[in-house]
Motif scaffolding. Structure first.
Motif, PDB file in Angstrom:
ATOM      1  N   HIS A  82       0.819  -1.206   0.000  1.00 12.28           N
ATOM      2  CA  HIS A  82       0.000   0.000   0.000  1.00 12.28           C
ATOM      3  C   HIS A  82       0.861   1.268   0.000  1.00 12.28           C
ATOM      4  CE1 HIS A  82      -3.737   2.302   0.979  1.00 12.28           C
ATOM      5  NE2 HIS A  82      -2.849   3.123   1.492  1.00 12.28           N
ATOM      6  N   GLU A  83       1.836   1.322   0.907  1.00 12.34           N
ATOM      7  CA  GLU A  83       2.643   2.541   1.032  1.00 12.34           C
ATOM      8  C   GLU A  83       3.480   2.795  -0.222  1.00 12.34           C
ATOM      9  OE1 GLU A  83       2.025   4.640   3.165  1.00 12.34           O
ATOM     10  OE2 GLU A  83       0.878   3.425   4.559  1.00 12.34           O
ATOM     11  N   PHE A  84       3.967   1.735  -0.846  1.00  9.99           N
ATOM     12  CA  PHE A  84       4.725   1.932  -2.073  1.00  9.99           C
ATOM     13  C   PHE A  84       3.813   2.286  -3.243  1.00  9.99           C
ATOM     14  CE2 PHE A  84       8.353   0.633   0.237  1.00  9.99           C
ATOM     15  CZ  PHE A  84       9.465   0.991  -0.517  1.00  9.99           C
ATOM     16  N   GLY A  85       2.521   1.985  -3.118  1.00 16.34           N
ATOM     17  CA  GLY A  85       1.578   2.522  -4.086  1.00 16.34           C
ATOM     18  C   GLY A  85       1.561   4.039  -4.021  1.00 16.34           C
ATOM     19  N   HIS A  86       1.545   4.581  -2.810  1.00 19.31           N
ATOM     20  CA  HIS A  86       1.646   6.033  -2.643  1.00 19.31           C
ATOM     21  C   HIS A  86       2.961   6.540  -3.211  1.00 19.31           C
ATOM     22  CE1 HIS A  86      -1.963   6.394  -0.396  1.00 19.31           C
ATOM     23  NE2 HIS A  86      -1.529   5.768   0.684  1.00 19.31           N
ATOM     24  N   ALA A  87       4.029   5.803  -2.942  1.00 19.07           N
ATOM     25  CA  ALA A  87       5.349   6.231  -3.396  1.00 19.07           C
ATOM     26  C   ALA A  87       5.438   6.275  -4.922  1.00 19.07           C
ATOM     27  CB  ALA A  87       6.426   5.302  -2.835  1.00 19.07           C
ATOM     28  N   LEU A  88       4.578   5.525  -5.586  1.00 20.02           N
ATOM     29  CA  LEU A  88       4.527   5.565  -7.048  1.00 20.02           C
ATOM     30  C   LEU A  88       3.647   6.709  -7.561  1.00 20.02           C
ATOM     31  CD1 LEU A  88       4.321   1.764  -7.889  1.00 20.02           C
ATOM     32  CD2 LEU A  88       6.218   3.319  -8.407  1.00 20.02           C
ATOM     33  N   GLY A  89       2.943   7.371  -6.650  1.00 11.76           N
ATOM     34  CA  GLY A  89       2.137   8.520  -7.048  1.00 11.76           C
ATOM     35  C   GLY A  89       0.650   8.276  -7.053  1.00 11.76           C
TER      36      GLY A  89
END
Length: 574
Positions: free
Chosen positions: A146-153
């Motif tokens: 989930h958090e790396f989804g945010h990190a991808l924008g």
């Protein structure tokens, strides 16, 4: 630019498989527009550095995060997360901190670059979401995705303007571009009845990340990091051998590892259909048997094929030093040691005299259309025989099924030089194997496919001259790789070219069934993806087989340098 939808952003959930008991942290900024990828914050490069603010502890947990992200966002797009070491002053990219607070991202996408503790993970759950203490790995992996989804924008799915009214959990930064329809199953959707999708991307998630960052040239179907397992310790030294075949009769390929240094294991067969690490299906230690004594010297050869027509592969050992056994075929379906199904001693026959010199070639395939494999011996020294195909189904010595002498034909003139390559596969879709000859010296023919089913000389089924096409320019250098398999599930083999020098194309799959030049089915350029970065260095290995039981070939890349990934299986079927 963006045509499909998946929303992603910071996961504000606790760690229960049904519902969170505390919210995860948010990306801090907010906007008035309710749209879901923040297009202005898409990373300009698909190769995104990652580092840890605290790298001296939580090694296992950090590995869970890397694996979860690699096998989801990275495996399903052209994105590659690189580094994963300790942050240093000035580190750019995604800087990940660890704290017993609600996991969160401080911004979306590229706005995180260089931000200290830009993404925060929780590994202990002593204060926040204490229910995760009993399922730490599950929680950490799910939150990481989930958090790396945010990190991808990507912003939260439930923030979209087309979100149903019953889903009223809007939180965090919005995007500015919708990608497809609202997705209840997204890992970025708080209203997902399966908490954050249990860290598994939905179809919408996959479509969305590919619309923003492009689809991968290949899909990672198996990943094993250095540190995940000690299984291959001592099996990947320079002198060791790795063979591919369906040795156990499983209907898919396994890898046979041969440790040539006395001590410990000698032969190990590993099945890679399941989760990492691979499953050992055969083990033989040094000391268990003297069967391979004298068959594993530096100059000896090991070939794989169904030589005996058993419906599974065997290993042919060729002892090139006169004395004792000369050819031995061993079946490894049963218990250790393997069962000898064919034996030929030096002195039994003069059949292979002059065919086993250092420069000679031995190729394996069903060249004659017999429904089993034969061995093609190529004598590169002018005089006597030039090409001989031997069938080993019967008693010793093998039966010569094809013979061509050096004066019979000039067909192979200029195709057997030291730098030239020979590949075996059913390139033309004939239901039997042909040989692809690649002449790497400019001038004359460049690619020739020869069918050896009939009488000598072989029949040319494909011919491409230097000058007919520039397709292979830059793909035939000395350190480039040429591999064979049915990568695209066409029912026939294609050639995979790997350009190991940065610049231009990196991976190209070419189909040679039709007219000149071959048809490019898959292309990956240097810079479009970091998928193979660190996997095609000098000393690394590339093996081809149907390791995952998919009914077509995959590529197994083995990184022999400790650190990062160790084994990666990539599926190139679009």
């Amino acid at each position: 630019m963006f045509a499909v939808m998946v929303s992603a952003a910071s996961l504000l959930l606790g760690c229960s498989s049904i519902e969170p008991d505390a919210p995860l942290g948010e990306a801090t900024a907010t906007t008035q527009d309710h749209l879901y990828v923040l297009s202005t914050n898409v990373w300009p490069s698909n190769s995104i550095p990652v580092c840890w603010e605290t790298s001296g502890s939580f090694a296992t947990e950090r590995a869970w995060v890397q694996d979860a992200v690699t096998t989801t966002w990275q495996a399903n797009s052209a994105v590659t997360f690189t580094g994963w070491g300790a942050c240093v002053p000035g580190s750019t990219g995604i800087r990940v901190g660890v704290s017993d607070v609600g996991p969160h991202a401080k911004a979306l996408g590229s706005a995180l670059s260089g931000v200290a503790n830009g993404v925060v993970m929780n590994f202990t759950f002593q204060n926040w979401s204490t229910s995760c203490q009993s399922t730490r790995e599950y929680c950490i992996r799910t939150i990481a995705v989930h958090e790396f989804g945010h990190a991808l924008g990507f912003a939260h799915e439930q923030n979209r303007p087309d979100t149903p009214s019953w889903c009223d959990q809007e939180q965090g930064t919005d995007g500015d571009t919708l990608l497809g329809a609202w997705d209840l199953d997204s890992v970025m959707n708080y209203c997902n009845p399966d908490w954050s999708g249990s860290g598994q991307l939905s179809e919408g998630d996959v479509a969305g990340v590919r619309s923003v960052y492009s689809a991968p040239a290949g899909r990672v179907d198996y990943w094993e990091s250095w540190g995940d397992s000690s299984l291959l310790g001592g099996w990947l030294d320079d002198a060791d051998r790795q063979l591919v075949g369906d040795f156990r009769g499983l209907g898919r390929d396994q890898v046979m590892f041969i440790n040539r240094q006395p001590g410990g294991g000698k032969v190990m067969i590993v099945d890679y259909q399941g989760a990492a690490p691979g499953q050992v299906t055969y083990w033989e230690s040094w000391g268990d048997s003297s069967l391979l004594g004298g068959w594993l010297d530096d100059a000896d050869r090991q070939l794989v094929g169904d030589f005996r027509g058993l419906g599974r592969d065997q290993v042919m050992f060729i002892n090139r030093q006169p004395g004792g056994g000369k050819v031995m075929i061993v079946d490894y379906q049963g218990a250790a040691p393997g069962q000898v199904t064919y034996w030929e001693s030096w002195g039994d026959s003069g059949l292979l005299g002059g065919w086993l010199d250092d420069a000679d070639r031995q190729l394996v395939g069903d060249f004659r259309g017999l429904g089993r494999d034969q061995v093609m011996f190529v004598n590169r020294q002018p005089g006597g025989g030039k090409v001989m195909i031997v069938d080993y189904q019967g008693a010793a010595p093998g039966q010569v099924a094809y013979w061509e002498s050096w004066g019979d034909s000039s067909l192979l003139g200029g195709w057997l030089d030291d730098a030239d390559r020979q590949l075996v596969g059913d390139f033309r879709g004939l239901g039997r194997d042909q040989v692809m000859f690649v002449n790497r010296q400019p001038g004359g023919g460049k690619v020739m496919i020869v069918d050896y089913r009939g009488a000598a000389p072989g029949q040319v089924a494909y011919w491409e001259s230097w000058g007919d096409s520039s397709l292979l320019s830059g793909w035939l250098d000395a350190d480039d790789w040429q591999l064979t398999g049915d990568f695209q599930a066409l029912g026939r083999d294609q050639a995979m070219f790997v350009n190991r020098q940065p610049g231009g194309g990196k991976v190209m799959v070419v189909d040679y069934q039709g007219a000149v030049p071959g048809q490019v089915l898959d292309w990956e350029r240097w810079g479009s993806s970091g998928l193979l970065d660190g996997w095609i260095d000098n000393g690394d290995l590339s093996l081809i087989g149907d390791f995952r039981g998919l009914g077509h070939s995959q590529a197994m890349f083995v990184n022999r340098q400790p650190g990062g990934g160790k084994i990666m299986i990539v599926d190139y079927d679009d």
